[in-house]
Design an enzyme around this catalytic site. Structure first.
Site, mmCIF file in Angstrom:
data_model
loop_
_atom_site.group_PDB
_atom_site.id
_atom_site.type_symbol
_atom_site.label_atom_id
_atom_site.label_comp_id
_atom_site.label_asym_id
_atom_site.label_seq_id
_atom_site.Cartn_x
_atom_site.Cartn_y
_atom_site.Cartn_z
ATOM 1 N N GLY A 69 0.985 -1.045 -0.233
ATOM 2 C CA GLY A 69 0.120 0.249 -0.171
ATOM 3 C C GLY A 69 1.063 1.464 0.237
ATOM 4 O O GLY A 69 0.404 2.134 -0.671
ATOM 5 N N ARG A 83 6.737 2.047 1.536
ATOM 6 C CA ARG A 83 8.040 0.532 1.238
ATOM 7 C C ARG A 83 7.942 -0.161 0.266
ATOM 8 O O ARG A 83 8.524 -1.176 0.062
ATOM 9 C CB ARG A 83 6.597 -0.123 1.890
ATOM 10 C CG ARG A 83 6.549 0.066 3.591
ATOM 11 C CD ARG A 83 7.336 -0.672 3.601
ATOM 12 N NE ARG A 83 7.238 -0.726 5.180
ATOM 13 C CZ ARG A 83 6.724 -1.265 6.778
ATOM 14 N NH1 ARG A 83 5.329 -1.416 6.665
ATOM 15 N NH2 ARG A 83 6.905 0.013 7.514
ATOM 16 N N ARG A 123 2.281 11.259 -9.202
ATOM 17 C CA ARG A 123 1.255 11.225 -7.363
ATOM 18 C C ARG A 123 2.002 10.930 -6.223
ATOM 19 O O ARG A 123 1.290 10.972 -5.550
ATOM 20 C CB ARG A 123 0.280 10.896 -7.740
ATOM 21 C CG ARG A 123 -0.364 11.613 -8.545
ATOM 22 C CD ARG A 123 -2.207 11.050 -9.069
ATOM 23 N NE ARG A 123 -3.540 11.525 -9.706
ATOM 24 C CZ ARG A 123 -3.972 11.817 -8.795
ATOM 25 N NH1 ARG A 123 -4.411 11.968 -8.234
ATOM 26 N NH2 ARG A 123 -4.860 12.680 -10.282
ATOM 27 N N ARG A 136 -0.245 -8.469 -3.260
ATOM 28 C CA ARG A 136 -0.275 -7.577 -2.718
ATOM 29 C C ARG A 136 0.590 -8.014 -1.236
ATOM 30 O O ARG A 136 0.442 -9.118 -0.802
ATOM 31 C CB ARG A 136 -1.644 -7.362 -2.070
ATOM 32 C CG ARG A 136 -2.337 -6.574 -0.997
ATOM 33 C CD ARG A 136 -3.357 -6.080 -0.619
ATOM 34 N NE ARG A 136 -3.351 -5.608 0.985
ATOM 35 C CZ ARG A 136 -3.403 -4.555 1.409
ATOM 36 N NH1 ARG A 136 -2.242 -3.819 1.113
ATOM 37 N NH2 ARG A 136 -3.721 -4.353 2.751
ATOM 38 N N SER A 166 -0.196 -4.888 5.936
ATOM 39 C CA SER A 166 -0.750 -5.083 6.637
ATOM 40 C C SER A 166 -2.556 -5.306 7.183
ATOM 41 O O SER A 166 -2.733 -4.681 6.745
ATOM 42 C CB SER A 166 -0.019 -3.992 7.157
ATOM 43 O OG SER A 166 -0.781 -2.631 7.386
ATOM 44 N N GLU A 184 -16.635 1.755 12.680
ATOM 45 C CA GLU A 184 -17.779 2.650 13.463
ATOM 46 C C GLU A 184 -19.024 1.478 13.468
ATOM 47 O O GLU A 184 -19.988 1.793 13.530
ATOM 48 C CB GLU A 184 -18.336 3.612 12.766
ATOM 49 C CG GLU A 184 -17.859 5.139 12.143
ATOM 50 C CD GLU A 184 -17.673 5.607 14.056
ATOM 51 O OE1 GLU A 184 -18.522 4.896 15.311
ATOM 52 O OE2 GLU A 184 -16.114 6.104 14.292
ATOM 53 N N GLU A 221 -7.851 -6.364 6.319
ATOM 54 C CA GLU A 221 -7.277 -4.630 6.077
ATOM 55 C C GLU A 221 -8.122 -4.225 4.637
ATOM 56 O O GLU A 221 -9.276 -4.125 4.647
ATOM 57 C CB GLU A 221 -6.750 -6.128 5.541
ATOM 58 C CG GLU A 221 -6.788 -6.212 4.204
ATOM 59 C CD GLU A 221 -6.346 -6.718 2.622
ATOM 60 O OE1 GLU A 221 -5.662 -6.111 2.324
ATOM 61 O OE2 GLU A 221 -8.553 -6.618 2.608
ATOM 62 N N MET A 222 -8.120 -3.719 3.732
ATOM 63 C CA MET A 222 -9.138 -3.023 3.015
ATOM 64 C C MET A 222 -8.733 -2.585 1.535
ATOM 65 O O MET A 222 -8.473 -1.675 0.275
ATOM 66 C CB MET A 222 -8.714 -1.058 3.218
ATOM 67 C CG MET A 222 -8.750 -0.838 4.966
ATOM 68 S SD MET A 222 -8.522 0.328 5.263
ATOM 69 C CE MET A 222 -9.776 1.705 4.539
ATOM 70 N N GLU A 223 -7.831 -3.626 0.212
ATOM 71 C CA GLU A 223 -7.543 -3.702 -0.691
ATOM 72 C C GLU A 223 -7.770 -4.822 -1.381
ATOM 73 O O GLU A 223 -8.182 -4.959 -2.772
ATOM 74 C CB GLU A 223 -5.937 -3.623 -0.809
ATOM 75 C CG GLU A 223 -5.518 -1.561 -0.751
ATOM 76 C CD GLU A 223 -5.362 -1.985 1.494
ATOM 77 O OE1 GLU A 223 -5.217 -2.781 1.678
ATOM 78 O OE2 GLU A 223 -5.176 -0.658 1.919
ATOM 79 N N SER A 251 -0.891 -6.388 11.890
ATOM 80 C CA SER A 251 0.178 -5.050 12.709
ATOM 81 C C SER A 251 -0.325 -4.722 13.419
ATOM 82 O O SER A 251 -0.126 -4.000 15.016
ATOM 83 C CB SER A 251 0.310 -3.891 11.867
ATOM 84 O OG SER A 251 -0.758 -3.139 11.009
ATOM 85 N N ASP A 252 -1.650 -4.668 13.695
ATOM 86 C CA ASP A 252 -2.308 -4.714 14.535
ATOM 87 C C ASP A 252 -3.791 -5.950 16.053
ATOM 88 O O ASP A 252 -3.757 -6.634 14.361
ATOM 89 C CB ASP A 252 -3.366 -3.407 15.193
ATOM 90 C CG ASP A 252 -4.150 -3.194 13.838
ATOM 91 O OD1 ASP A 252 -3.392 -2.544 12.263
ATOM 92 O OD2 ASP A 252 -5.152 -3.422 14.009
ATOM 93 N N ARG A 285 8.295 -3.390 12.961
ATOM 94 C CA ARG A 285 7.663 -3.519 11.401
ATOM 95 C C ARG A 285 7.794 -4.314 10.004
ATOM 96 O O ARG A 285 7.710 -5.344 9.183
ATOM 97 C CB ARG A 285 6.675 -2.205 11.426
ATOM 98 C CG ARG A 285 5.657 -2.472 12.267
ATOM 99 C CD ARG A 285 4.988 -1.011 12.005
ATOM 100 N NE ARG A 285 3.733 -0.514 13.169
ATOM 101 C CZ ARG A 285 2.719 -0.148 13.057
ATOM 102 N NH1 ARG A 285 2.388 -0.037 11.827
ATOM 103 N NH2 ARG A 285 1.434 -0.685 14.264
HETATM 104 N N1 HPA Z 1 -8.294 -2.374 10.035
HETATM 105 C C1 HPA Z 1 -7.880 -1.985 8.313
HETATM 106 N N2 HPA Z 1 -6.879 -1.805 7.702
HETATM 107 C C2 HPA Z 1 -6.201 -2.770 8.607
HETATM 108 C C3 HPA Z 1 -5.993 -2.890 10.097
HETATM 109 C C4 HPA Z 1 -7.198 -2.392 10.400
HETATM 110 O O1 HPA Z 1 -7.490 -2.679 11.626
HETATM 111 N N3 HPA Z 1 -4.791 -2.554 10.428
HETATM 112 C C5 HPA Z 1 -4.164 -2.794 9.206
HETATM 113 N N4 HPA Z 1 -4.722 -3.255 8.300
#
Ligand code: HPA
Length: 234
Positions: free
Chosen positions: A20, A24, A43, A87, A90, A162, A179-181, A203-204, A217
């Site tokens: 992402g 990196r 960009r 991909r 994290s 939320e 994650e988001m992708e 990562s969390d 990391r």
């Molecule tokens: N939420 C969404 N995307 C993420 C997260 C998360 O907690 N950690 C790393 N990417």
């Protein structure tokens, strides 16, 4: 050259790793590739092409979220002929059995939304990884000795979430992490007959609320790059 990628024809490899974060991409190219050359900085979304054990590889940032990744993956596939897209990123763990620094290989991914949702409308399409890449990534992770989980993930549109109730349901149904992708990457790969995989480092943690310290990391990210490269060329 495309609207969002400045690379010339022939400067993008058939195998593309997509973190992402564009910084990196630079770190991974400088650390793992021979003769890494900057091929895109439009960009600030850096992309590099070099070789790994003699194989040509591009490492191109995707940005955060499916709309951003979709732009880069579409252009890499349709204009540059990318065949294998992995991909590397994290994720947040959603199961107590998954720990910080573990790797998750996303076999499939659930989502409420992708840029491809307009195609499927009422259908809950199930985007999935390429099995050969998934198997080779699992073998590489075992060789490196990093704890690995293979299963379903959640591709969310929000980092600051939320809907704790929805996360609870996903945890209850065995989803490993968020994650988001990946959902859009897998959907595009299916649409164009390409191979895709998401290799994710934890990562969390959504259950325990732990976070990986910044200094840890880099090591986790390095393991992921190695797993991804081994999967692509194994
Ligand atoms: N939420 C969404 N995307 C993420 C997260 C998360 O907690 N950690 C790393 N990417």
């Amino acid at each position: 050259m495309t609207i969002h990628i400045g690379a010339k024809a022939g400067e993008i490899a058939e195998t593309v790793l997509m973190p992402g974060d564009p910084y990196r991409a630079r770190w991974a190219a400088q650390t793992f590739l021979d003769d890494a050359k900057l091929v895109n900085e439009t960009r600030g979304m850096l992309g590099f092409t070099g070789t790994w054990r003699g194989h040509k590889v591009t490492i191109q940032g995707s940005g955060m979220g499916m709309p951003s990744l979709s732009i880069y993956a579409n252009e890499l596939i349709r204009d540059y002929g990318a065949q294998t897209l992995i991909r590397i990123g994290s994720c947040g763990a959603m199961q107590p059995s998954v720990a910080l620094r573990d790797i998750i290989l996303a076999m499939t991914t659930s989502t409420v939304s992708t840029p491809s949702l307009g195609i499927f409308r009422e259908l809950n399409y199930a985007p999935h990884a390429d099995f050969d890449l998934l198997r080779k990534a699992a073998e590489a992770a075992a060789r490196i000795g990093v704890k690995t989980h293979v299963g379903g993930i959640y591709s969310s549109d929000t980092f600051y979430d939320e809907r704790p109730d929805l996360n609870d349901q996903l945890t209850r149904h065995g989803v490993l992490g968020v994650e988001m992708e990946a959902a859009e990457l897998y959907t595009l790969a299916a649409r164009y007959g390409r191979r895709a995989l998401a290799v994710l480092t934890v990562s969390d943690h959504l259950v325990t609320k732990e976070e990986l310290p910044a200094e840890d990391r880099e090591q986790s990210f390095g393991d992921m790059v190695e797993v991804a490269l081994s999967a692509a060329f194994g």
